[in-house]
Design a protein around this motif. Sequence first.
Motif: not given
Length: 643
Positions: A588-590, A592-593, A596-597, A624-625, A628
């Motif tokens: 659960d990494s900000w 990485r997300s 992807k964003y 959804q973010f 973070f």
Amino acid sequence: MPIEVLQVQKKMEVNLDCISRPLSNIYAKYARVVCRHPLPFIFVPVIVSLCLGSGFQQIKFFTNIEYLSTPKNAESKRNRDYIDDVYNIKNNGMLVNRLSMPTSFGRVIISGSQQQNILQSEEFMEVIRVHETILDISVVNNGLENTFRNMCLSWMGDCATNSILEVYDYDATKVPFVTINYPFTIHPTGKVFGIATELGDVTFVKETDIVKSAKYIRLSYYLKVSEISELWEEKFLKAMEGFDSEVIRISRDTSTALSDEFLISTFSIIPLIPIAFLLIVSFSLISSATMDWVVNKPILTLLGVVSAVLGGLAANGLLLYFEVTFTAICALTPIIIMSIGIDDMYILIASWRKTNVRSSVEDRLSETLSEAALSITITSLTDFIAFAVGCTSVFPGVSFFCIYNAVSILFVYVYVLTFFLSCMVITGRREASNRHCITCKKVVPGDVAHSSCYRILCAGGTYNTTSSDSSHIIMVFFRDYFGPLMGKSWMKIAALLVYAMYIGFSTWGVTQLKKGLDFRDIVLKDSYVIPFQDIEQNSFQTYGPLIQIVFTEEIEYWHPDVINYIMELHNDLETSKYGLNSEYFTTDSWIRSFKKYLSITGQAPTNGTIFLNILQNQFLVENQFKHFELDLVFNEDRTRIIS
């Protein structure tokens, strides 16, 4: 023997005596001062003890087991302090998996009454009833009723939930018709639930990850830390203890359970302290008793115990005034201190018995102290040094315990040389006037007693026929029997063999030492903590807790090389033998997300300013973010990520 050898031996004796003799002379002179003015040495220690002993009014037991049993400089503590400080963790708006340690909580592990499959309609219906009972637990604060729903640890207004209940939509009738996978299962809505930490002793349909049965369900309820959270935990424990069901069994736990049970375990020993006190007093009276009612010293023996108690009272009260942490284990200090004080008393009384009974009280006391004080000083000093070294321990629990004992030893030593020594003066004067040890009435020696009853209960003072009071049965035994026995060759060999066996068993015992703290050793055998912890350790250890990785220095997160490095770190951790590598689970990494964003939105920031602008104004504003935000710490003007 040649004259030269005698001279050398005499010189060595003089050299070795250069410390003990001056000290003995000082103690002898001090004893004469006490003998001439005994009352101040009695009343001043008593007054000091009463004054310092009032410090017990502010006693507070510190029971945080984790703090007491982990090193002061432990890296885990430093990391936790850093996270709590830099990330400014709050009760409000927080996810459970972002906490550096759990806050206030209540947990239950539920099993079928016959240890059968808990994932059955009847059993699961009871599980839901337990859940509803917990939600309805209420506490009143300032006239307002508070339930779990408004006390829970939440994020964006939603309490942390139990996934296994959500999988079945809180409906026991769905249990037979819903297929769940382990450790992750997908709800018909498409939401993925991790149930690995909520099901225990799981069995599967052959060669699949489909759950066939589970023996245990674990439900967790996290609260915001407040003045009423502990009260809620108390009501939680009572509610679960009183929950009536013939279908399920409940084991319970709270954030303070282990500490509370440790305190209860310690308090269970406190009623034994008076018993120990009585045994020590009884042994002291019996071991010092003689058939001579003048030289018998029952009252002096009791005062020796009182001296130790007064010293311990003053020492502990003083430390409490200085707010030195008092742990539950410190409650055992009185037994240790009483033993040391009584040992000093025996040494003084034994030395007194060896003095000439026809000498004056002042001469006898001077000779007694010059002979015994050095022994008392050495034993007290070695005990003090041992505990003083313990004060430097990195384990706070050991350190605080040793502080209380070290200071108590000093006080007991002072009280022996003041309070108890002055009591010996008064006792010596009573003996000199040939008075009964209890009634203080003058009596006659046994050989001139007018009746056998008087001879048994009152007579004493055979001063005309002996020059010392060294006829006590214990002294006679060691002098006339045990000493000569130990001097025989075969006894020396036997003693060496016994000592060798002792060393052998001790060495073997050292090899059996194990690291760690077993919670069973610090709670009562019937504690409710034990069943919960046993089940948790045996049935819920396949999948461990989440770990957090924190970068404590400023990094150029926008730079491609930095991003690639962090992605490699993610991959290494996830694919290691300790990681959970699943298609449904990734770190659960900000970053990485966010990466992807950026890929989905077609953006490619080329510098830190653009990177932060997209991060703060586009990425973190989406629901959804938003969580973070808990993983990022910006500087005051939010132009840099500092952690």
